[in-house]
Scaffold this motif. Structure first.
Motif, PDB file in Angstrom:
ATOM      1  N   ASP A 244       0.815  -1.215   0.000  1.00 40.58           N
ATOM      2  CA  ASP A 244       0.000   0.000   0.000  1.00 40.58           C
ATOM      3  C   ASP A 244       0.849   1.266   0.000  1.00 40.58           C
ATOM      4  OD1 ASP A 244      -2.479  -1.223  -0.061  1.00 40.58           O
ATOM      5  OD2 ASP A 244      -2.556  -1.453   2.114  1.00 40.58           O
ATOM      6  N   THR A 245       2.087   1.173   0.433  1.00 37.95           N
ATOM      7  CA  THR A 245       2.919   2.359   0.591  1.00 37.95           C
ATOM      8  C   THR A 245       4.113   2.416  -0.353  1.00 37.95           C
ATOM      9  OG1 THR A 245       4.180   1.254   2.341  1.00 37.95           O
ATOM     10  CG2 THR A 245       2.281   2.575   3.021  1.00 37.95           C
TER      11      THR A 245
ATOM     12  N   GLY B  91       2.823   7.293  -2.687  1.00 41.32           N
ATOM     13  CA  GLY B  91       2.203   8.606  -2.596  1.00 41.32           C
ATOM     14  C   GLY B  91       2.910   9.691  -3.391  1.00 41.32           C
ATOM     15  N   SER B  92       4.239   9.626  -3.512  1.00 38.94           N
ATOM     16  CA  SER B  92       4.977  10.730  -4.128  1.00 38.94           C
ATOM     17  C   SER B  92       5.761  10.352  -5.389  1.00 38.94           C
ATOM     18  CB  SER B  92       5.957  11.323  -3.107  1.00 38.94           C
ATOM     19  OG  SER B  92       6.868  10.326  -2.647  1.00 38.94           O
ATOM     20  N   ASP B  93       6.125   9.085  -5.544  1.00 45.80           N
ATOM     21  CA  ASP B  93       7.011   8.702  -6.649  1.00 45.80           C
ATOM     22  C   ASP B  93       6.338   7.851  -7.719  1.00 45.80           C
ATOM     23  OD1 ASP B  93       9.037   9.989  -5.244  1.00 45.80           O
ATOM     24  OD2 ASP B  93       9.591   8.162  -4.168  1.00 45.80           O
TER      25      ASP B  93
ATOM     26  N   ASP C 156      13.463  10.590  -7.570  1.00 46.04           N
ATOM     27  CA  ASP C 156      13.557  11.552  -6.470  1.00 46.04           C
ATOM     28  C   ASP C 156      12.346  12.473  -6.523  1.00 46.04           C
ATOM     29  OD1 ASP C 156      14.376  14.259  -7.887  1.00 46.04           O
ATOM     30  OD2 ASP C 156      15.609  12.667  -8.783  1.00 46.04           O
ATOM     31  N   SER C 157      12.078  13.141  -5.421  1.00 45.61           N
ATOM     32  CA  SER C 157      10.847  13.920  -5.284  1.00 45.61           C
ATOM     33  C   SER C 157      10.784  15.121  -6.224  1.00 45.61           C
ATOM     34  CB  SER C 157      10.700  14.401  -3.836  1.00 45.61           C
ATOM     35  OG  SER C 157      11.821  15.188  -3.454  1.00 45.61           O
TER      36      SER C 157
ATOM     37  N   ILE D 100      -3.727   0.389  -5.888  1.00 43.50           N
ATOM     38  CA  ILE D 100      -2.920   1.089  -4.890  1.00 43.50           C
ATOM     39  C   ILE D 100      -2.672   2.536  -5.299  1.00 43.50           C
ATOM     40  CG2 ILE D 100      -1.809  -1.044  -4.168  1.00 43.50           C
ATOM     41  CD1 ILE D 100       0.700  -0.168  -5.633  1.00 43.50           C
ATOM     42  N   ARG D 101      -2.792   2.841  -6.602  1.00 41.09           N
ATOM     43  CA  ARG D 101      -2.592   4.220  -7.052  1.00 41.09           C
ATOM     44  C   ARG D 101      -3.724   5.112  -6.579  1.00 41.09           C
ATOM     45  NH1 ARG D 101      -1.866   8.663  -7.438  1.00 41.09           N
ATOM     46  NH2 ARG D 101      -1.193   9.958  -9.181  1.00 41.09           N
TER      47      ARG D 101
END
Length: 450
Positions: free
Chosen positions: A62-63, A82-84, A108-109, A133-134
């Motif tokens: 999930d993460t 969540g970010s990548d 990278d972010s 999961i997206r």
């Protein structure tokens, strides 16, 4: 084995970003072991890059999305969901047998999202998991009002009118009509007729969902990856015409699940629904749904065929047990992500799951799940597909059956009465019998979870 759903306790260290602890670190910090996350699924994939093609284990949680080197189990890449992670999709081309897909991520972010190409024979399952999961909750691509076939009299009706009239839906319809018409009372038929076309078939990026009258009321669902071939069968109308919109269509699941017949309600057409189904399945998860329109089926023929499905396996039973089937949402049609869901408030798996009584019947070649009230077969699975029998150390009466062909896990709880055997005896009997019938050709694992 190309597909693995079991979580392992092996600890992996990244080959790209790990570093040795500094001399100033305390012994407790230096010896700290980072626990591997509980993965929803793991797949063997082939990564395509400028360096060539090489195998990786794609781990989904999930993460995070993690790739491992299958030789060393070291982490080669890890992306935060969540970010990548931006999305995923099949690579479509002229070759229908291609199993390639793109994972759109960044390292990278502050970097740009770029597609990374992989291939796997389980592309449809991987993309289904990635879409879930997206968004955590899969969005709707299109919605259509539909009717269902009432087999007793071959009549097309809203789903909640099949069988007994559902009290909650009736109360909701009456209350809404009273507010709308500003009257003190409204007849049941008047209220229900106004809601006749309000039930929706929702096509999402991963499959089909049947929504009830209440918001978020998921009644039934079927993933594109779990559709049979043919996936859709055309039903003729009463006159036997093939391409008439007054007919219907049948959706055919895999894994022993029952087929369902639908008809487009007013405002849409069977052709439009089937077209959206096939297009979405191809573009979102790379599945080509087969539509059988050359040999359509009449409604009486379909009713007769489905009656045979309800009979199930006709082999002589070798054993049978009264069990409680723990189901996920939508009456158990939502796929179970491994064994990660806990028992919810209704006794089922997850918040919206429920529990129902079943007869688990063992024959020489099949496992049959039947309704105790009428002995109707709900699911029939061949013994050759059983891969794992799972016992739970924290709940001795609970056991699960896993399959090697992608079928969702079946989780049951042994009914307790003065005559019932313990769950471990049921598991032992199933284990010995399945191994005997398969002549130990395939390894059958007995796994104790807890």
């Amino acid at each position: 084995m190309d597909f693995v759903s079991r979580h392992t306790n092996n600890t992996s260290t990244s080959s790209d970003s790990s570093s040795a602890p500094s001399s100033s670190s305390s012994p407790s910090t230096a010896n700290h072991v980072v626990e591997e996350p509980e993965y929803l699924a793991r797949y063997m994939v082939v990564k395509h890059s400028w360096r060539g093609r090489y195998k990786r284990i794609l781990c989904l949680s999930d993460t995070a999305i993690v790739t491992l080197d299958p030789g060393t189990l070291n982490v080669t890449n890890s992306y935060n969901v969540g970010s990548d992670f931006e999305g995923a999709g099949p690579v479509l081309g002229r070759d229908e047998s291609s199993n390639e897909f793109n994972l759109i991520v960044r390292t990278d972010s502050k970097g740009k999202f770029k597609p990374i190409k992989y291939s796997s024979r389980y592309r449809a399952s991987i993309l289904t998991e990635l879409h879930q999961i997206r968004g955590m909750r899969v969005g709707s691509v299109a919605e259509f009002p539909v009717l269902h076939l009432r087999r007793r009299n071959s009549e097309w009706v809203p789903y909640f009118l099949i069988g007994d009239l559902v009290y909650e839906e009736t109360k909701l319809a009456l209350h809404s009509m009273i507010l709308l018409k500003k009257r003190e009372s409204v007849s049941v038929l008047e209220a229900l007729s106004s809601f006749r076309n309000e039930e929706k078939m929702r096509i999402t990026s991963i499959g089909v969902e049947l929504m009830g009258l209440r918001p978020g009321d998921l009644r039934w669902c079927l993933d594109f990856r779990d559709m049979n071939s043919p996936a859709v069968i055309i039903l003729t109308d009463t006159s036997g015409r093939r391409n008439s919109e007054s007919g219907g269509f049948i959706l055919c699941p895999l894994y022993g699940r029952k087929s369902k017949a639908f008809q487009a309600a007013s405002g849409t057409s069977n052709t439009a629904i089937i077209s959206h189904l096939t297009k979405t399945a191809k573009t979102m998860v790379g599945v080509s749904l087969s539509v059988n329109s050359s040999t359509p089926m009449t409604v009486p023929e379909y009713i007769k065929q489905r009656a045979k499905e309800a009979v199930g396996a006709d082999e002589t039973p070798c054993g049978g047990w009264s069990v409680t089937r723990l189901r996920t949402a939508a009456r158990g049609t939502v796929n179970l992500p491994g064994l990660s869901l806990g028992v919810g408030p209704k006794g089922g798996l997850g918040e919206h799951g429920d529990a129902v009584s079943r007869q688990l019947i063992l024959t020489n070649v099949s496992l049959v799940e039947r309704r105790p009230e009428n002995y109707e077969a709900v699911i029939v699975r061949p013994l050759s597909t059983v891969s794992t029998l799972v016992r739970f150390a924290e709940e001795p009466q609970m056991f699960a059956i896993e399959f090697n062909d992608g079928c969702p896990v079946q989780l049951s709880d042994k009914n307790l009465d003065s005559r019932s055997m313990q769950a471990h005896l049921v598991i032992a009997y199933l284990l010995l019998f399945v191994m005997y019938c398969r002549l130990s050709v395939n390894v059958l694992y007995l796994y104790c979870r807890g």
